[in-house]
Design an enzyme around this catalytic site. Structure first.
Site, PDB file in Angstrom:
ATOM      1  N   ASP A 161      -9.348  -4.434  -5.661  1.00 17.05           N
ATOM      2  CA  ASP A 161      -8.802  -3.436  -4.732  1.00 17.05           C
ATOM      3  C   ASP A 161      -9.652  -2.166  -4.783  1.00 17.05           C
ATOM      4  O   ASP A 161      -9.722  -1.487  -5.804  1.00 17.05           O
ATOM      5  CB  ASP A 161      -7.358  -3.117  -5.129  1.00 17.05           C
ATOM      6  CG  ASP A 161      -6.615  -2.319  -4.070  1.00 17.05           C
ATOM      7  OD1 ASP A 161      -7.259  -1.602  -3.287  1.00 17.05           O
ATOM      8  OD2 ASP A 161      -5.374  -2.416  -4.047  1.00 17.05           O
ATOM      9  N   HIS A 201      -7.389  -5.276  -1.579  1.00 17.55           N
ATOM     10  CA  HIS A 201      -6.197  -4.476  -1.280  1.00 17.55           C
ATOM     11  C   HIS A 201      -5.322  -5.135  -0.228  1.00 17.55           C
ATOM     12  O   HIS A 201      -4.102  -4.952  -0.231  1.00 17.55           O
ATOM     13  CB  HIS A 201      -6.648  -3.096  -0.781  1.00 17.55           C
ATOM     14  CG  HIS A 201      -5.531  -2.160  -0.465  1.00 17.55           C
ATOM     15  ND1 HIS A 201      -4.700  -1.618  -1.422  1.00 17.55           N
ATOM     16  CD2 HIS A 201      -5.096  -1.652   0.727  1.00 17.55           C
ATOM     17  CE1 HIS A 201      -3.806  -0.816  -0.852  1.00 17.55           C
ATOM     18  NE2 HIS A 201      -4.029  -0.823   0.454  1.00 17.55           N
ATOM     19  N   SER A 203       0.832  -1.199   0.000  1.00 16.80           N
ATOM     20  CA  SER A 203       0.000   0.000   0.000  1.00 16.80           C
ATOM     21  C   SER A 203       0.873   1.259   0.000  1.00 16.80           C
ATOM     22  O   SER A 203       1.650   1.465  -0.933  1.00 16.80           O
ATOM     23  CB  SER A 203      -0.965  -0.041   1.192  1.00 16.80           C
ATOM     24  OG  SER A 203      -1.946   0.956   1.088  1.00 16.80           O
TER      25      SER A 203
END
Length: 290
Positions: free
Chosen positions: A203, A235, A157
């Site tokens: 995601d 995600h 991320s």
């Protein structure tokens, strides 16, 4: 030609000049190869060839928030490449801990880090990844096991965005693997580090349409690069043990950190993205080193 290949090509030329013969890939084993010949079973196993141990790094260290180093206990094959891994926004190193023993047991020193706060943005996480690389090589308890010329980064991320930022800043790195990465900067056209971008089809935090795919497509066309998109994944797929992520991450690290062409078979040709496969999309610069 990809930047990585230059030294290997020079070595082959010198050997060919001395022997007067033609050097085949099978004859040109990398001096950094670690472990036995790989198989599909070995690259998907939860533990590799090497036994591993850990050492903790205090949160009071300068430049990042401490962490855990996972390392092979056997040094009979020489030093190992180093891999530093950063978590995502609001997450700690525990979210990336499953990579530790799994990658280290394949012949790497792996450093999962905490950031200085849970809310650090990608560029800050990138600077902390760089500080952790320096610590691993210069000051850690296992610095004598790490080859400072063979280093790589991974991150999830915002840690993935930090991975891109740090790799862009340090072109001497051997590999970068941003995992469902998030960053406001979309173009990385100056990147010189072989990069595997791992995205997730479903995601909703860092949509592949606005993050992973633009990141990948902006990389230089002559760079060794790949884009892997996990079918039906969210995600947070990189936060739990995932055989597909492990297989391709290990193969990428082996191929570019260790210059180990035995692992090219798991990357090229690119895997199928048909119905029922693990991938909703896969793009690659195969063959690597061309």
């Amino acid at each position: 030609m990809a930047r990585f290949a230059a030294r290997s090509v020079m070595t082959l030329a010198l050997v060919a000049g001395v022997t007067g013969g033609v050097v085949t890939p099978a004859q040109a084993a990398s001096e950094y190869e670690r472990g036995p010949n790989p198989t599909e079973r070995s690259v998907t196993a939860t533990r590799g060839h090497f036994d591993t141990d850990t050492t903790s790094v205090s949160s009071f260290v300068s430049g990042f928030g401490g962490g855990t180093i996972y390392y092979p206990t056997d040094t009979s094959e020489g030093t190992f490449g180093g891999v530093v891994i950063a978590p995502g926004y609001t997450a700690g190193q525990s979210s990336m801990s499953w990579y530790g023993h799994r990658i280290a047991s394949q012949g790497f020193v792996v450093f999962t880090i905490d950031t200085t706060t849970r809310y650090d943005q990608p560029d800050s996480r990138g600077r902390q990844l760089e500080a952790a690389l320096d610590y691993l090589v210069e000051d850690s308890d296992v610095s004598d096991r790490v080859d400072g010329d063979r280093l790589a980064l991974m991150g999830h991320s915002m840690g993935g965005g930090g991975t891109l930022a740090a790799a862009d800043d340090r072109p001497e790195l051997r590999a970068a693997i941003p995992l469902t990465p998030w960053h406001t900067q979309k173009r990385w056209s100056d990147m010189e580090v072989p990069t595997l971008v791992i995205g997730a089809e479903d995601d909703s935090v860092a949509s592949v349409r606005t993050h992973s795919i633009p990141f990948y497509e902006s990389l230089p066309s002559d760079l060794d690069r790949a884009y892997l998109e996990l079918r039906g994944a969210s995600h947070f797929a990189p936060n739990v043990s995932n055989t597909t992520i492990a297989k391709y991450s290990i193969s990428w690290l082996k191929r570019f950190v260790d210059e180990d062409e035995r692992y090219e078979q798991f990357l090229c040709p690119a895997p199928s993205t048909g119905f029922g496969t693990d991938f909703s999309d896969y793009r690659d610069s195969c063959p690597h080193g061309s």
